[in-house]
Design an enzyme around this catalytic site. Structure first.
Site, PDB file in Angstrom:
ATOM      1  N   ARG A 127      41.941  35.924  42.564  1.00  0.00           N
ATOM      2  CA  ARG A 127      42.463  37.178  42.007  1.00  0.00           C
ATOM      3  C   ARG A 127      41.648  38.341  42.557  1.00  0.00           C
ATOM      4  O   ARG A 127      42.201  39.351  43.015  1.00  0.00           O
ATOM      5  CB  ARG A 127      42.393  37.156  40.476  1.00  0.00           C
ATOM      6  CG  ARG A 127      43.295  36.146  39.815  1.00  0.00           C
ATOM      7  CD  ARG A 127      43.271  36.262  38.302  1.00  0.00           C
ATOM      8  NE  ARG A 127      43.975  37.463  37.857  1.00  0.00           N
ATOM      9  CZ  ARG A 127      44.255  37.732  36.582  1.00  0.00           C
ATOM     10  NH1 ARG A 127      43.869  36.893  35.634  1.00  0.00           N
ATOM     11  NH2 ARG A 127      44.904  38.837  36.251  1.00  0.00           N
ATOM     12  N   ASP A 162      48.267  42.280  39.667  1.00  0.00           N
ATOM     13  CA  ASP A 162      46.849  42.506  39.972  1.00  0.00           C
ATOM     14  C   ASP A 162      46.678  43.593  41.025  1.00  0.00           C
ATOM     15  O   ASP A 162      45.891  44.537  40.858  1.00  0.00           O
ATOM     16  CB  ASP A 162      46.207  41.214  40.490  1.00  0.00           C
ATOM     17  CG  ASP A 162      45.704  40.308  39.377  1.00  0.00           C
ATOM     18  OD1 ASP A 162      45.610  40.771  38.227  1.00  0.00           O
ATOM     19  OD2 ASP A 162      45.416  39.137  39.659  1.00  0.00           O
ATOM     20  N   GLU A 182      51.837  37.593  38.679  1.00  0.00           N
ATOM     21  CA  GLU A 182      50.488  38.021  38.338  1.00  0.00           C
ATOM     22  C   GLU A 182      49.785  38.640  39.541  1.00  0.00           C
ATOM     23  O   GLU A 182      49.013  39.606  39.392  1.00  0.00           O
ATOM     24  CB  GLU A 182      49.676  36.836  37.804  1.00  0.00           C
ATOM     25  CG  GLU A 182      50.241  36.192  36.553  1.00  0.00           C
ATOM     26  CD  GLU A 182      50.301  37.149  35.368  1.00  0.00           C
ATOM     27  OE1 GLU A 182      49.501  38.115  35.344  1.00  0.00           O
ATOM     28  OE2 GLU A 182      51.139  36.934  34.473  1.00  0.00           O
ATOM     29  N   HIS A 222      48.523  32.246  36.837  1.00  0.00           N
ATOM     30  CA  HIS A 222      47.483  33.081  37.426  1.00  0.00           C
ATOM     31  C   HIS A 222      46.765  32.300  38.531  1.00  0.00           C
ATOM     32  O   HIS A 222      46.493  31.113  38.375  1.00  0.00           O
ATOM     33  CB  HIS A 222      46.438  33.499  36.382  1.00  0.00           C
ATOM     34  CG  HIS A 222      46.965  34.415  35.325  1.00  0.00           C
ATOM     35  ND1 HIS A 222      47.573  33.946  34.178  1.00  0.00           N
ATOM     36  CD2 HIS A 222      46.965  35.768  35.233  1.00  0.00           C
ATOM     37  CE1 HIS A 222      47.929  34.974  33.433  1.00  0.00           C
ATOM     38  NE2 HIS A 222      47.571  36.091  34.037  1.00  0.00           N
ATOM     39  N   HIS A 260      53.660  44.863  35.858  1.00  0.00           N
ATOM     40  CA  HIS A 260      54.504  43.725  35.491  1.00  0.00           C
ATOM     41  C   HIS A 260      55.961  44.149  35.279  1.00  0.00           C
ATOM     42  O   HIS A 260      56.874  43.336  35.443  1.00  0.00           O
ATOM     43  CB  HIS A 260      53.985  43.060  34.215  1.00  0.00           C
ATOM     44  CG  HIS A 260      53.084  41.893  34.468  1.00  0.00           C
ATOM     45  ND1 HIS A 260      53.371  40.915  35.402  1.00  0.00           N
ATOM     46  CD2 HIS A 260      51.890  41.540  33.906  1.00  0.00           C
ATOM     47  CE1 HIS A 260      52.399  40.014  35.399  1.00  0.00           C
ATOM     48  NE2 HIS A 260      51.490  40.370  34.515  1.00  0.00           N
ATOM     49  N   HIS A 292      47.732  46.650  35.689  1.00  0.00           N
ATOM     50  CA  HIS A 292      48.315  45.320  35.858  1.00  0.00           C
ATOM     51  C   HIS A 292      49.537  45.161  34.956  1.00  0.00           C
ATOM     52  O   HIS A 292      50.612  44.719  35.413  1.00  0.00           O
ATOM     53  CB  HIS A 292      47.246  44.272  35.528  1.00  0.00           C
ATOM     54  CG  HIS A 292      47.735  42.866  35.435  1.00  0.00           C
ATOM     55  ND1 HIS A 292      47.475  41.917  36.404  1.00  0.00           N
ATOM     56  CD2 HIS A 292      48.472  42.217  34.479  1.00  0.00           C
ATOM     57  CE1 HIS A 292      48.023  40.764  36.051  1.00  0.00           C
ATOM     58  NE2 HIS A 292      48.624  40.923  34.878  1.00  0.00           N
ATOM     59  N   GLU A 293      49.392  45.510  33.679  1.00  0.00           N
ATOM     60  CA  GLU A 293      50.500  45.314  32.744  1.00  0.00           C
ATOM     61  C   GLU A 293      51.678  46.232  33.062  1.00  0.00           C
ATOM     62  O   GLU A 293      52.841  45.820  32.985  1.00  0.00           O
ATOM     63  CB  GLU A 293      50.023  45.533  31.302  1.00  0.00           C
ATOM     64  CG  GLU A 293      48.917  44.593  30.851  1.00  0.00           C
ATOM     65  CD  GLU A 293      49.238  43.124  31.056  1.00  0.00           C
ATOM     66  OE1 GLU A 293      50.424  42.748  31.053  1.00  0.00           O
ATOM     67  OE2 GLU A 293      48.297  42.328  31.240  1.00  0.00           O
TER      68      GLU A 293
END
Length: 709
Positions: free
Chosen positions: A677, A608, A604, A671, A545, A541-542
């Site tokens: 999610r 995800d 986000e 989010h 980004h 996920h990070e």
């Protein structure tokens, strides 16, 4: 699907039909039992995973959990945060030893002062009243003839208030940050402010329950400070009217995702004075900035020029008394958490409406928050020393390395991106800097000592101590303007005791603090399928980004620069629009009856979905390297490793949230709610249908899927 059929489906899953075979060895460590127990207790096998994977993975947890009165949400992530708070409390309450460094003494003194509620209550609001008087006084506490409005000045009041609230402005945010186009340079910026309540709520006026509660909070605090309730309601109504008008001229979140729009407004101080003449910016900067940086003469980035122009026109329509009352209110609200219990009680009444909580947190929890958000490096040093597992750092770093390498392959296989853009994207992915656990400097007594060497803190009174520490941190921020820039400055890293993870656009770096490298996110002794499903999907996920709608605007060095070929950029926008539309169609039909904002949550959501895919592909590769199958989790032999990978991912997002909080998160949060999610990731995950034997076209395995990365 009928209940009996669903149970048969779950218990009768054939492992040979999944992507990995499970061994016969059972993992018997405590952490395996705890993890298996959590998965089994959370899931509801009466729900088909093909129909609703979130309820399948989390349904029993949602049904059986009761949110504590002092919390707005309950779930494994919140449970870990409570655990970390307890760990931090133990650090703060540990007796000082002979020779303890000064920063440790200051840290524990600040905590002790906060815990001495009897002394804080005995002093009441009087110390703060004195500070307000030094800044000109709060008009709601005075008679009209007691203030000379002819000599009153917004400029002077801004400067005087900033001496003890250290906020960088009431009507705007004036501060220091890296230059968007040169991440090795530091510059000044002016942005629209944060308000006492989210602007998305304020624009609705008093018909919005949270706005009405905010008004009541404002009145109650003014009365506690000595105002007459009969006479103050009108003045506070005028204050609120001004704040609502400010909210209406602010740029909404949906329009603040394009960093290129911000960077067009860089001006010299002389140009700014000419373009926004209602404020003498030269005198303001000279009054707010410490003497050590008075010679700074570079250009200033005005993030929202339109807001500043409209603000000048707006303030011209309000009497000085209203403006002064509002400024004093905002100053009080900045430090309300450092005041007596009667003030805290009124804030809690407001938060009851805002978040839905019905009970105040323990005093020690409040004090942990007050201390940890101010002396974070001092606390981080002690936290890492006491609690961090270094074995965790090595294994988590390995997972992060594998996932970063997988990103290169995923980029190479994209069908919508041209070759030259692919090459640059791969270079950027390969350059992502990993910070796992904590920066090495944080473990250095010498480095932390050096950072806090000049801090002077009142050791007798909590309010004054908080103001001193805020002032020290404020000075550190300002002096970045005149000191050498560190590309990855350890002093600005994420707090080691934070249960979260981050990607830094300007550093092209990911940070995974020590606190998150614990169950349910990670444990070094768990099978790979659990760790890749949980912390692996978060690491992915990070990294993703760096390539979401905002991260994609920054180059390999963390500078704002378009590195896309036009056709690929057009295709990228097309791909992400699919996801925006998909999430905008998600509707909470059980609590708020509201739909998700697919625009403000797009970053986000992209992260995800990309993160789950990266974690899965990375897990498949490590599985092929293993000499023998991994052990099964006890009690879960009917689930394949692939299924447990997805259950581990969903497990960390199982949550139950109060309706008030859920509503606020949908309106203002970036989010999507946890339910969506998980559903969004599963619905777009190509391998899900095969792993859980779900026919194409079922709710969790739709024919049309959205993919960006």
């Amino acid at each position: 699907m009928q209940k009996a059929l669903v149970l048969f489906f779950i218990l009768g899953l054939q492992r040979e039909n999944t992507n990995a075979k499970c061994g016969t060895v059972i993992c018997k460590s405590n952490i395996c039992y705890e993890t298996a127990n959590r998965i089994l207790q959370y899931m509801n096998p009466e729900v088909s995973p093909c129909e609703d994977f979130y309820k399948f993975a989390c349904g029993r947890f949602i049904k059986n959990s009761i949110i504590p009165n002092d919390q707005d949400t309950i779930g494994p992530t919140e449970t870990l945060r409570k655990t970390v708070d307890t760990q931090v409390r133990a650090v703060l309450e540990e007796p000082l030893k002979p020779g303890s460094p000064k920063f440790e003494r200051d840290l524990k003194i600040l905590y002790r002062l906060c815990m001495d509620e009897k002394r804080i209550n005995a002093r009441g609001v009087f110390p703060f009243l004195q500070l307000l008087e030094e800044a000109g006084g709060w008009p709601v506490l005075k008679k009209n003839h007691e203030i000379d409005w002819r000599s009153w000045s917004l400029l002077k009041t801004e400067i005087l208030l900033d001496r003890f609230i250290h906020s960088g402005g009431i009507f705007f945010q004036l501060g220091v940050s890296k230059d968007f186009k040169n991440s090795t340079a530091i510059g000044l910026y002016i942005d629209q402010p944060s308000l006492g309540l989210d602007s998305e709520l304020l624009v609705n006026g008093l018909s919005e329950p949270t706005v009405a509660a905010y008004y009541k909070f404002m009145v109650n605090i003014a009365v506690l400070f000595g105002a007459s309730r009969i006479h103050v309601t009108g003045d506070i109504a005028d204050c609120l009217s001004l704040e609502m008008d400010i909210a209406r001229i602010m740029t909404p979140q949906e329009k603040r995702r394009d960093f290129g729009r911000f960077y067009k407004n860089k001006f010299t101080i002389e140009q700014l004075n000419a373009m926004v003449p209602w404020m003498n910016w030269t005198r303001l900067l000279h009054g707010i900035m410490p003497e050590s940086v008075h010679e700074f003469t570079d250009e200033i980035l005005v993030v929202e020029m339109d807001y500043l122009v409209k603000l000048g026109n707006l303030l011209n329509n309000y009497p000085k008394k209203v403006i002064a009352n509002y400024m004093m209110w905002r100053a009080v609200n900045k430090l309300v958490d450092a005041l007596s219990a009667d003030v805290g009680k009124k804030k809690f009444e407001f938060e009851t409406v805002l978040w839905g909580i019905t009970e105040r947190k323990h005093r020690w929890e409040h004090c942990v928050y007050m201390v940890s958000t101010r002396l974070n490096l001092a606390l981080g040093f002690l936290y890492v020393k006491k609690y961090f597992n270094h074995q965790s750092k090595q294994k988590a770093s390995d997972i992060a390395h594998r996932i970063r390498q997988q990103m290169l392959q995923e980029i190479d296989e994209l069908e919508w991106m041209d070759q030259s853009t692919k090459i640059y994207a791969q270079q950027k992915a390969a350059a992502v800097v990993k910070s796992i656990g904590y920066p090495e400097e944080l473990a250095s007594l010498e480095e932390v000592n050096r950072f806090y060497a000049t801090m002077q803190m009142n050791t007798d009174n909590f309010l004054e101590a908080i103001i001193d520490v805020n002032g020290f941190n404020n000075l550190y921020s300002w002096e970045k303007l005149i000191k050498p820039v560190m590309k990855h400055d350890w002093r600005d890293s994420v707090d080691a005791f934070t249960v979260n993870a981050y990607y830094d656009h300007q550093g092209n770096s990911i940070e995974f603090p020590a606190a998150i490298l614990q169950p349910p996110f990670f444990h070094a002794e768990l099978p790979w399928y659990v760790n890749f499903g949980s912390v692996g999907s978060v690491i992915g996920h990070e990294i993703t980004h760096g390539f979401d709608d905002q991260g994609s605007q920054f180059n390999i060095l963390g500078n704002l620069e378009s590195w896309w070929e036009n056709k690929s950029l057009e295709m990228f926008n097309h791909q992400k629009q699919c996801m925006i539309n998909q999430y905008s169609a998600f509707n909470d039909t059980t609590q708020t009856m509201m739909t998700v904002n697919g625009v403000i949550s797009q970053g986000e959501n992209i992260a995800d979905n990309g993160g789950l895919k990266l974690a899965w592909k990375s897990y498949e590769k490590i599985l092929a390297e293993l000499p023998h199958p991994e052990p099964e989790l006890p009690g879960l032999k009917n689930f394949s490793p692939a299924q447990l990978f997805l259950l581990s991912m969903a497990n960390i997002w199982c949550s139950k949230t109060r309706t008030e909080t859920l509503k606020l998160n949908i309106i203002t949060g970036t989010h999507a709610p946890d339910e969506f999610r998980v559903k969004g990731m599963i619905m777009n995950f190509n391998e899900f249908g095969k792993i859980f034997q779900c026919t194409p076209g079922t709710p969790m395995n739709p024919i049309k899927k959205c993919h960006v990365w």
